[in-house]
Design an enzyme around this catalytic site. Sequence first.
Site, PDB file in Angstrom:
ATOM      1  N   ASN A  87       0.839  -1.200   0.000  1.00  0.00           N
ATOM      2  CA  ASN A  87       0.000   0.000   0.000  1.00  0.00           C
ATOM      3  C   ASN A  87       0.870   1.245   0.000  1.00  0.00           C
ATOM      4  OD1 ASN A  87      -2.385  -1.567   0.226  1.00  0.00           O
ATOM      5  ND2 ASN A  87      -2.054  -1.780   2.429  1.00  0.00           N
ATOM      6  N   GLN A  94      -2.233   2.468   3.609  1.00  0.00           N
ATOM      7  CA  GLN A  94      -0.933   2.371   4.286  1.00  0.00           C
ATOM      8  C   GLN A  94      -1.031   2.959   5.690  1.00  0.00           C
ATOM      9  OE1 GLN A  94       2.402   4.328   2.323  1.00  0.00           O
ATOM     10  NE2 GLN A  94       3.901   3.224   3.578  1.00  0.00           N
ATOM     11  N   VAL A  96       1.696   1.956   8.110  1.00  0.00           N
ATOM     12  CA  VAL A  96       3.085   1.993   8.579  1.00  0.00           C
ATOM     13  C   VAL A  96       3.939   2.497   7.421  1.00  0.00           C
ATOM     14  CG1 VAL A  96       5.026   0.656   9.467  1.00  0.00           C
ATOM     15  CG2 VAL A  96       2.690   0.059  10.177  1.00  0.00           C
ATOM     16  N   HIS A 100       6.765  -2.207   3.004  1.00  0.00           N
ATOM     17  CA  HIS A 100       6.585  -3.627   3.336  1.00  0.00           C
ATOM     18  C   HIS A 100       5.739  -4.298   2.274  1.00  0.00           C
ATOM     19  CE1 HIS A 100       3.594  -1.115   5.388  1.00  0.00           C
ATOM     20  NE2 HIS A 100       2.716  -2.092   5.189  1.00  0.00           N
ATOM     21  N   HIS A 102       3.108  -7.168   1.782  1.00  0.00           N
ATOM     22  CA  HIS A 102       2.225  -8.135   2.431  1.00  0.00           C
ATOM     23  C   HIS A 102       2.213  -9.381   1.545  1.00  0.00           C
ATOM     24  CE1 HIS A 102      -0.167  -5.367   5.132  1.00  0.00           C
ATOM     25  NE2 HIS A 102       0.228  -4.461   4.250  1.00  0.00           N
TER      26      HIS A 102
HETATM   27  P1  AMP Z   1      -0.206  -1.256   5.995  1.00  0.00           P
HETATM   28  O1  AMP Z   1      -1.567  -0.949   6.585  1.00  0.00           O
HETATM   29  O2  AMP Z   1      -0.229  -1.698   4.570  1.00  0.00           O
HETATM   30  O3  AMP Z   1       0.745  -0.107   6.244  1.00  0.00           O
HETATM   31  O4  AMP Z   1       0.325  -2.524   6.775  1.00  0.00           O
HETATM   32  C1  AMP Z   1       0.835  -2.475   8.069  1.00  0.00           C
HETATM   33  C2  AMP Z   1       0.711  -3.859   8.617  1.00  0.00           C
HETATM   34  O5  AMP Z   1       1.568  -3.978   9.746  1.00  0.00           O
HETATM   35  C3  AMP Z   1      -0.700  -4.223   9.097  1.00  0.00           C
HETATM   36  O6  AMP Z   1      -1.154  -5.367   8.392  1.00  0.00           O
HETATM   37  C4  AMP Z   1      -0.508  -4.502  10.591  1.00  0.00           C
HETATM   38  O7  AMP Z   1      -1.329  -5.542  11.060  1.00  0.00           O
HETATM   39  C5  AMP Z   1       0.972  -4.843  10.663  1.00  0.00           C
HETATM   40  N1  AMP Z   1       1.596  -4.606  11.945  1.00  0.00           N
HETATM   41  C6  AMP Z   1       1.518  -3.497  12.705  1.00  0.00           C
HETATM   42  N2  AMP Z   1       2.260  -3.649  13.831  1.00  0.00           N
HETATM   43  C7  AMP Z   1       2.819  -4.880  13.769  1.00  0.00           C
HETATM   44  C8  AMP Z   1       3.687  -5.636  14.624  1.00  0.00           C
HETATM   45  N3  AMP Z   1       4.137  -5.146  15.784  1.00  0.00           N
HETATM   46  N4  AMP Z   1       4.048  -6.880  14.243  1.00  0.00           N
HETATM   47  C9  AMP Z   1       3.590  -7.396  13.083  1.00  0.00           C
HETATM   48  N5  AMP Z   1       2.785  -6.731  12.222  1.00  0.00           N
HETATM   49  C10 AMP Z   1       2.406  -5.503  12.564  1.00  0.00           C
END
Ligand code: AMP
Length: 114
Positions: A87, A94, A96, A100, A102
Amino acid sequence: MDDNCLFCKIAAGIIPVEKLYEDEEIIAFSDIAPQAPVHFLVIPKKHIAGPAAIGQDDEHLLGRALRVAAQIAKKEGIGDQYRLVTNNGTEAGQTVFHLHLHVLGGRTMQWPPG
Ligand code: AMP
Ligand code: ZN
């Protein structure tokens, strides 16, 4: 490392995760809120804010991340049947802001995504 970035802290080992893979440049771990029977994230250890921030110097790294994703998918039992999502921006979902991938699998996916 960006001190305010969750995934930089995970890459540095400060926040513990269920690690599936690690080398000098890449780490992969299970998503904390899985959206499929298998859902893991593959990230470069280097802080890159998202897909739109990928630089020319990162091309090799991101190619490797895709290959690592494929290898882990096999190891996790989903073979070559998975969805790769990345994302970019809040509108795309998005949350984070550290790049990354997924990797989701273990069930039939729908299209279009929400
Ligand atoms: P996005 O929303 O595409 O930015 O994805 C961020 C992803 O990080 C989400 O699917 C969350 O569930 C995952 N996430 C957030 N914190 C953690 C964590 N501490 N360990 C593993 N996954 C995480
Ligand atoms: Zn980061």
